[in-house]
Enzyme design. Sequence first.
Site, PDB file in Angstrom:
ATOM      1  N   TYR A   1      10.188   0.560   8.578  1.00  0.00           N
ATOM      2  CA  TYR A   1       8.833   0.101   8.910  1.00  0.00           C
ATOM      3  C   TYR A   1       8.181   1.074   9.909  1.00  0.00           C
ATOM      4  O   TYR A   1       7.035   1.488   9.734  1.00  0.00           O
ATOM      5  CB  TYR A   1       8.942  -1.301   9.498  1.00  0.00           C
ATOM      6  CG  TYR A   1       7.659  -2.008   9.790  1.00  0.00           C
ATOM      7  CD1 TYR A   1       7.064  -2.824   8.838  1.00  0.00           C
ATOM      8  CD2 TYR A   1       7.058  -1.900  11.040  1.00  0.00           C
ATOM      9  CE1 TYR A   1       5.884  -3.505   9.117  1.00  0.00           C
ATOM     10  CE2 TYR A   1       5.890  -2.565  11.320  1.00  0.00           C
ATOM     11  CZ  TYR A   1       5.306  -3.369  10.361  1.00  0.00           C
ATOM     12  OH  TYR A   1       4.137  -4.037  10.651  1.00  0.00           O
TER      13      TYR A   1
ATOM     14  N   HIS B   1      -5.354  -8.750  14.395  1.00  0.00           N
ATOM     15  CA  HIS B   1      -5.426  -7.564  13.525  1.00  0.00           C
ATOM     16  C   HIS B   1      -6.130  -7.975  12.241  1.00  0.00           C
ATOM     17  O   HIS B   1      -5.768  -8.987  11.632  1.00  0.00           O
ATOM     18  CB  HIS B   1      -3.980  -7.103  13.260  1.00  0.00           C
ATOM     19  CG  HIS B   1      -3.833  -5.938  12.360  1.00  0.00           C
ATOM     20  ND1 HIS B   1      -4.797  -4.964  12.208  1.00  0.00           N
ATOM     21  CD2 HIS B   1      -2.810  -5.558  11.543  1.00  0.00           C
ATOM     22  CE1 HIS B   1      -4.370  -4.061  11.354  1.00  0.00           C
ATOM     23  NE2 HIS B   1      -3.167  -4.401  10.928  1.00  0.00           N
TER      24      HIS B   1
ATOM     25  N   HIS C   1       5.325  -9.588  10.937  1.00  0.00           N
ATOM     26  CA  HIS C   1       6.177  -9.419   9.751  1.00  0.00           C
ATOM     27  C   HIS C   1       7.635  -9.522  10.176  1.00  0.00           C
ATOM     28  O   HIS C   1       8.020  -8.966  11.213  1.00  0.00           O
ATOM     29  CB  HIS C   1       5.998  -8.037   9.112  1.00  0.00           C
ATOM     30  CG  HIS C   1       4.640  -7.788   8.544  1.00  0.00           C
ATOM     31  ND1 HIS C   1       4.150  -8.428   7.435  1.00  0.00           N
ATOM     32  CD2 HIS C   1       3.661  -6.930   8.931  1.00  0.00           C
ATOM     33  CE1 HIS C   1       2.940  -7.981   7.161  1.00  0.00           C
ATOM     34  NE2 HIS C   1       2.615  -7.080   8.060  1.00  0.00           N
TER      35      HIS C   1
ATOM     36  N   HIS D   1      -1.809  -0.422  14.760  1.00  0.00           N
ATOM     37  CA  HIS D   1      -2.048   0.789  14.011  1.00  0.00           C
ATOM     38  C   HIS D   1      -3.451   0.878  13.423  1.00  0.00           C
ATOM     39  O   HIS D   1      -3.742   1.817  12.658  1.00  0.00           O
ATOM     40  CB  HIS D   1      -1.000   0.927  12.901  1.00  0.00           C
ATOM     41  CG  HIS D   1      -1.172  -0.034  11.741  1.00  0.00           C
ATOM     42  ND1 HIS D   1      -1.270   0.427  10.446  1.00  0.00           N
ATOM     43  CD2 HIS D   1      -1.307  -1.362  11.674  1.00  0.00           C
ATOM     44  CE1 HIS D   1      -1.416  -0.611   9.631  1.00  0.00           C
ATOM     45  NE2 HIS D   1      -1.436  -1.691  10.346  1.00  0.00           N
TER      46      HIS D   1
ATOM     47  N   GLU E   1      -6.316  -6.460   9.279  1.00  0.00           N
ATOM     48  CA  GLU E   1      -5.833  -6.049   7.955  1.00  0.00           C
ATOM     49  C   GLU E   1      -5.579  -7.311   7.119  1.00  0.00           C
ATOM     50  O   GLU E   1      -5.194  -8.363   7.633  1.00  0.00           O
ATOM     51  CB  GLU E   1      -4.566  -5.181   8.065  1.00  0.00           C
ATOM     52  CG  GLU E   1      -4.286  -4.470   6.752  1.00  0.00           C
ATOM     53  CD  GLU E   1      -3.291  -3.314   6.859  1.00  0.00           C
ATOM     54  OE1 GLU E   1      -2.720  -3.075   7.938  1.00  0.00           O
ATOM     55  OE2 GLU E   1      -3.095  -2.631   5.819  1.00  0.00           O
TER      56      GLU E   1
ATOM     57  N   HIS F   1       0.808  -1.226   0.000  1.00  0.00           N
ATOM     58  CA  HIS F   1       0.000   0.000   0.000  1.00  0.00           C
ATOM     59  C   HIS F   1       0.845   1.281   0.000  1.00  0.00           C
ATOM     60  O   HIS F   1       0.712   2.151   0.856  1.00  0.00           O
ATOM     61  CB  HIS F   1      -1.100   0.006   1.066  1.00  0.00           C
ATOM     62  CG  HIS F   1      -0.707  -0.261   2.496  1.00  0.00           C
ATOM     63  ND1 HIS F   1       0.271   0.421   3.149  1.00  0.00           N
ATOM     64  CD2 HIS F   1      -1.223  -1.122   3.405  1.00  0.00           C
ATOM     65  CE1 HIS F   1       0.360  -0.002   4.393  1.00  0.00           C
ATOM     66  NE2 HIS F   1      -0.522  -0.950   4.566  1.00  0.00           N
TER      67      HIS F   1
ATOM     68  N   ASP G   1      -3.484  -8.566   5.142  1.00  0.00           N
ATOM     69  CA  ASP G   1      -2.251  -9.362   5.076  1.00  0.00           C
ATOM     70  C   ASP G   1      -2.207 -10.403   6.198  1.00  0.00           C
ATOM     71  O   ASP G   1      -1.403 -11.341   6.151  1.00  0.00           O
ATOM     72  CB  ASP G   1      -0.998  -8.479   5.102  1.00  0.00           C
ATOM     73  CG  ASP G   1      -1.007  -7.418   6.177  1.00  0.00           C
ATOM     74  OD1 ASP G   1      -2.097  -6.977   6.581  1.00  0.00           O
ATOM     75  OD2 ASP G   1       0.083  -7.017   6.617  1.00  0.00           O
TER      76      ASP G   1
ATOM     77  N   ASP H   1       1.501  -6.316  14.162  1.00  0.00           N
ATOM     78  CA  ASP H   1       2.408  -5.532  13.303  1.00  0.00           C
ATOM     79  C   ASP H   1       3.567  -4.909  14.094  1.00  0.00           C
ATOM     80  O   ASP H   1       4.624  -4.615  13.524  1.00  0.00           O
ATOM     81  CB  ASP H   1       1.641  -4.388  12.626  1.00  0.00           C
ATOM     82  CG  ASP H   1       0.922  -4.835  11.354  1.00  0.00           C
ATOM     83  OD1 ASP H   1       1.303  -5.858  10.773  1.00  0.00           O
ATOM     84  OD2 ASP H   1      -0.029  -4.146  10.959  1.00  0.00           O
TER      85      ASP H   1
HETATM   86 FE1  FEO Z   1      -1.514  -3.717   9.530  1.00  0.00          FE
HETATM   87 FE2  FEO Z   1       0.603  -6.171   8.570  1.00  0.00          FE
HETATM   88  O1  FEO Z   1      -1.030  -5.280   8.663  1.00  0.00           O
END
Ligand code: FEO
Length: 404
Positions: A195, A82, A228, A148, A84, A28, A86, A167
């Site tokens: 990051y 989370h 991640h 986040h 999101e 993104h 991913d 994250d």
């Molecule tokens: Fe906020 Fe890795 O997604």
Amino acid sequence: MNDGFKAVRVTDNVWWVGAVDWGVRDFHGYKTSRGTTYNAYLVTAETPVLVDTVKKPFFGEMMSRVASVIEPGKIRCIVSNHSEMDHSGALPEAIAAIRPEKVFASEMGRKALGEHFHGLGDVTAVREGEKVSLGNMSLAFLETKMVHWPDSMVSYLDADKLLFSQDGFGMHLASGERFADELPGHVLDYEAAKYYANILLPLSGLVVKVIEKIKASGLEIGVIAPDHGPIWRKEPLAIVEKYAAWATQKPLNKTVIAYDTMWGSTELMAMALGDGAAAGGSRVRLFPLKSSHRSDVAAELLDAGALVVGSPTINNGLFPTVADMMAYLKGLKRQGLAGAAFGSYGWSGEAVKHLEETLAAMNVEKAAESVRSKYVPDADTLARCRALGETVAAKLKGLPEAVR
Ligand code: FEO
């Protein structure tokens, strides 16, 4: 299911069952030059749990890794820290394949998952501080709202003193190694900072509060397992201290100069300016935006003290790459910077005024008067650019040296 993937043991009761995305280069708007990983974890408690999932195309890889440890149908709970995509993209398929008794998320996560995956089924909301028994151990949940996303939370496995940090404390870095202590320090330092700069920087005030909350919880943290990049198993609190330092946004003695150029004039100005700033004692980083990505500029700004931006005027405005970068940086809200603007023009020359306005809107303190050049800069204009660089460097003199 894809065959051939194996889980990696993290602790006595936790296995990494995520996926490595070696090829992704855009996240993104963030240039993931080294790819990334989507980390999911299997807890082999009496009540087995899957903590987070992966991006949808990697469902098969995750399930193959799970199957290398236990039969996936034995998993009784899935935790979504989370929502999101991913981390939740593979959740509907995981639920269909595993048929867990419970799917846990925060209350905001429960709502967000329902809005992402219509008809997902029941998701059980956990409260701040709630503990769920897994039989021979337990999993506790701490909300980290807006760090986040509104739904964000972290989970803590008491038996292994392991924090699933979602994250937080992660980085976009594909690697064959699963642990930070197996990777070069300079790579970790750069990717973790990049990051933070591109994802967490605008939330720095909340980051400080989350760190205080985790410390106040009294939880003993032996391992930090983010969603991640590599897992922190040696001195895990070192990355927490780095976050605490980055969140202060203290300016350092580094000048970031970002510009684009139409026919080379603004570039000549940038080079003279950079030379002046370096001669004045500042570490200098120049970013020609034809070949530099906005997210790399953001990464350098994390430990900078000044941002100087140059643009030629085109159609009464900013050069498109410069406008793009400024919109991005404005959103990241880096505080504590000094700065200035420069650029060439042919007849109207509004770009520098636009830059001045945007820098002011970003709370960047004006360090020196802007320099504009009609068409090609002459020796006098280049001398003024050099002087601008020296003035910016003088403004940063005495600040701590930047380490990157
Ligand atoms: Fe906020 Fe890795 O997604």
